[in-house]
Design a protein around this motif. Structure first.
Motif, PDB file in Angstrom:
ATOM      1  N   GLU A 106       0.925   7.447  52.322  1.00 34.56           N
ATOM      2  CA  GLU A 106       1.531   7.459  53.997  1.00 34.56           C
ATOM      3  C   GLU A 106       2.443   9.174  53.125  1.00 34.56           C
ATOM      4  N   HIS A 107       3.115   8.941  51.956  1.00 30.00           N
ATOM      5  CA  HIS A 107       3.973  10.093  51.631  1.00 30.00           C
ATOM      6  C   HIS A 107       3.301  11.596  50.983  1.00 30.00           C
ATOM      7  N   ALA A 108       2.090  11.521  50.635  1.00 32.22           N
ATOM      8  CA  ALA A 108       1.666  12.351  50.031  1.00 32.22           C
ATOM      9  C   ALA A 108       0.791  13.699  50.825  1.00 32.22           C
ATOM     10  N   LEU A 109       1.462  14.699  50.428  1.00 31.18           N
ATOM     11  CA  LEU A 109       0.941  15.825  51.382  1.00 31.18           C
ATOM     12  C   LEU A 109      -0.901  16.341  51.027  1.00 31.18           C
ATOM     13  N   ALA A 110      -1.526  16.680  52.108  1.00 34.87           N
ATOM     14  CA  ALA A 110      -2.321  17.084  52.487  1.00 34.87           C
ATOM     15  C   ALA A 110      -2.776  18.545  52.145  1.00 34.87           C
ATOM     16  N   ALA A 111      -1.710  19.156  52.802  1.00 31.91           N
ATOM     17  CA  ALA A 111      -2.027  20.760  52.019  1.00 31.91           C
ATOM     18  C   ALA A 111      -0.364  21.139  51.552  1.00 31.91           C
ATOM     19  N   SER A 112      -0.177  21.731  49.988  1.00 34.42           N
ATOM     20  CA  SER A 112       1.339  22.246  50.509  1.00 34.42           C
ATOM     21  C   SER A 112       0.925  23.287  48.872  1.00 34.42           C
ATOM     22  N   ARG A 113       2.006  24.058  48.668  1.00 35.88           N
ATOM     23  CA  ARG A 113       1.446  25.075  48.132  1.00 35.88           C
ATOM     24  C   ARG A 113       1.279  24.566  46.244  1.00 35.88           C
ATOM     25  N   PHE A 114       1.691  24.000  46.382  1.00 34.65           N
ATOM     26  CA  PHE A 114       1.022  23.425  44.740  1.00 34.65           C
ATOM     27  C   PHE A 114      -0.180  22.526  45.622  1.00 34.65           C
ATOM     28  N   GLY A 115      -1.170  22.378  46.341  1.00 31.91           N
ATOM     29  CA  GLY A 115      -1.867  22.038  46.789  1.00 31.91           C
ATOM     30  C   GLY A 115      -2.103  20.530  46.988  1.00 31.91           C
ATOM     31  N   GLY A 116      -3.221  20.352  47.497  1.00 33.76           N
ATOM     32  CA  GLY A 116      -3.094  19.101  48.454  1.00 33.76           C
ATOM     33  C   GLY A 116      -3.653  17.401  47.728  1.00 33.76           C
ATOM     34  N   ALA A 117      -3.085  16.704  48.394  1.00 35.53           N
ATOM     35  CA  ALA A 117      -3.393  15.524  47.290  1.00 35.53           C
ATOM     36  C   ALA A 117      -4.646  15.350  47.690  1.00 35.53           C
ATOM     37  N   PRO A 118      -5.125  14.742  46.362  1.00 34.71           N
ATOM     38  CA  PRO A 118      -6.309  13.881  45.805  1.00 34.71           C
ATOM     39  C   PRO A 118      -6.795  12.593  46.910  1.00 34.71           C
ATOM     40  N   ALA A 119      -7.955  12.560  47.359  1.00 31.60           N
ATOM     41  CA  ALA A 119      -8.495  11.756  48.597  1.00 31.60           C
ATOM     42  C   ALA A 119      -7.708  10.531  47.668  1.00 31.60           C
ATOM     43  N   GLN A 120      -8.439  10.214  46.603  1.00 31.50           N
ATOM     44  CA  GLN A 120      -8.327   8.819  45.801  1.00 31.50           C
ATOM     45  C   GLN A 120      -7.568   9.489  45.195  1.00 31.50           C
ATOM     46  N   PRO A 121      -6.528   8.364  44.972  1.00 30.25           N
ATOM     47  CA  PRO A 121      -5.190   8.584  43.823  1.00 30.25           C
ATOM     48  C   PRO A 121      -5.870   8.130  42.116  1.00 30.25           C
ATOM     49  N   THR A 122      -5.393   8.744  41.186  1.00 24.33           N
ATOM     50  CA  THR A 122      -5.519   8.329  40.031  1.00 24.33           C
ATOM     51  C   THR A 122      -4.812   7.670  39.175  1.00 24.33           C
ATOM     52  N   HIS A 123      -4.667   7.767  37.563  1.00 21.17           N
ATOM     53  CA  HIS A 123      -4.009   7.338  36.891  1.00 21.17           C
ATOM     54  C   HIS A 123      -3.059   8.824  36.733  1.00 21.17           C
ATOM     55  N   ASP A 124      -3.592   9.698  36.418  1.00 23.84           N
ATOM     56  CA  ASP A 124      -3.577  10.395  36.005  1.00 23.84           C
ATOM     57  C   ASP A 124      -3.799  12.142  36.834  1.00 23.84           C
ATOM     58  N   ASN A 125      -3.898  11.905  38.339  1.00 25.26           N
ATOM     59  CA  ASN A 125      -3.844  12.941  39.267  1.00 25.26           C
ATOM     60  C   ASN A 125      -3.411  12.459  40.753  1.00 25.26           C
TER      61      ASN A 125
END
Length: 268
Positions: free
Chosen positions: A179-198
């Motif tokens: 709900e809060h993750a960015l699909a695109a940003s100057r830091f890159g986009g969020a992974p399709a599936q969040p994990t512990h370290d990413n």
């Protein structure tokens, strides 16, 4: 000389008259003394409750999620006035004298954890974590390194010695991030599936905070149960006033395994 008309005093008679109801003062009744003791005790209890509610409270560290900053068996004094004391059994928080700062260790009430409620545990326990994301911050993690607004945030001394776990660990509890993750940003986009370290980037909304444990592979924190509302903050730990090693294997560890070097340790 003519004899005096004054009669000699009978001291013994006067004393007896005083005992039998004369002007001598009566002893105080025992009931009055008991009432004074009750009032003194009640006043002490009220003072203790006022201090505990509005100023300072003691907390015990039951888990290793904040190693090395806090150890299992540490007992802390927490400043409850700093962010504004919470009035028990209400939704009211009084004004404090400071705002939370990034990097501080904070005591707070957890957001509701449905998974804990499902197994009969307290769904809103009081926790202690490190505040890593303020309102408006963009936070994300890549290969176990935290970034805040694009700036890497290496952990402090000693954290690198904490045991490592599975970097690709995934939990359905992390799905709140979508709900809060960015699909695109100057830091890159969020992974399709969040994990512990990413995971992330996640933008922290107004009046919310992102919390992480220092012992990253042994901490259930904002990665899992989400963002902490401002009204949930309960205080800032001051120092360790007592500490013992409950896992020492010794009998009566609270007496035989005292960590004397931890007593008086300031929390940073």
């Amino acid at each position: 000389m003519a004899p005096s008309s004054a009669r000699p005093r009978n001291v013994v008679a006067e004393v007896r008259a005083g005992r039998s109801g004369g002007s001598a003062s009566r002893p105080k009744r025992r009931g009055g003394s008991a009432w004074e003791s009750v009032r003194a005790f009640a006043g002490t209890v009220v003072l203790f409750l006022l201090l505990r509610t509005f100023f300072i409270e003691a907390f015990r560290i039951p888990s290793g999620s904040m190693i090395p900053a806090l150890l299992v068996g540490d007992w802390l004094f927490v400043n409850k006035l700093v962010y504004g004391p919470h009035i028990p059994f209400t939704q009211v928080n009084l004004p404090g004298y400071a705002e939370p700062k990034r990097g501080e260790v904070v005591v707070f009430e957890s957001p509701y954890q449905a998974d804990e409620a499902a197994v009969g545990n307290d769904p809103t326990p009081t926790l202690v974590k490190r505040l890593v994301g303020l309102p408006g911050d963009t936070v994300h993690m890549r290969d176990a390194l935290l970034y805040v607004n694009g700036v890497p945030q290496p952990q402090g001394f000693g954290a690198d010695r904490n045991p490592k776990g599975d970097p690709n660990e995934y939990s359905p509890l992390m799905d709140w991030q979508r709900e809060h993750a960015l699909a695109a940003s100057r830091f890159g986009g969020a992974p399709a599936q969040p994990t512990h370290d990413n995971w992330g980037p996640v933008v922290v909304p107004a009046a919310r905070f992102f919390m992480l444990g220092d012992n990253r592979y042994n901490s259930k924190d904002s990665r899992y149960w989400g963002l902490v509302p401002r009204d949930n903050l309960r205080g800032r730990p001051l120092f360790v006033y007592y500490s013992y090693d409950p896992e020492s294997g010794r009998a009566l560890p609270f007496l035989t395994s005292v960590r004397w070097g931890r007593i008086g340790h300031l929390i940073r």
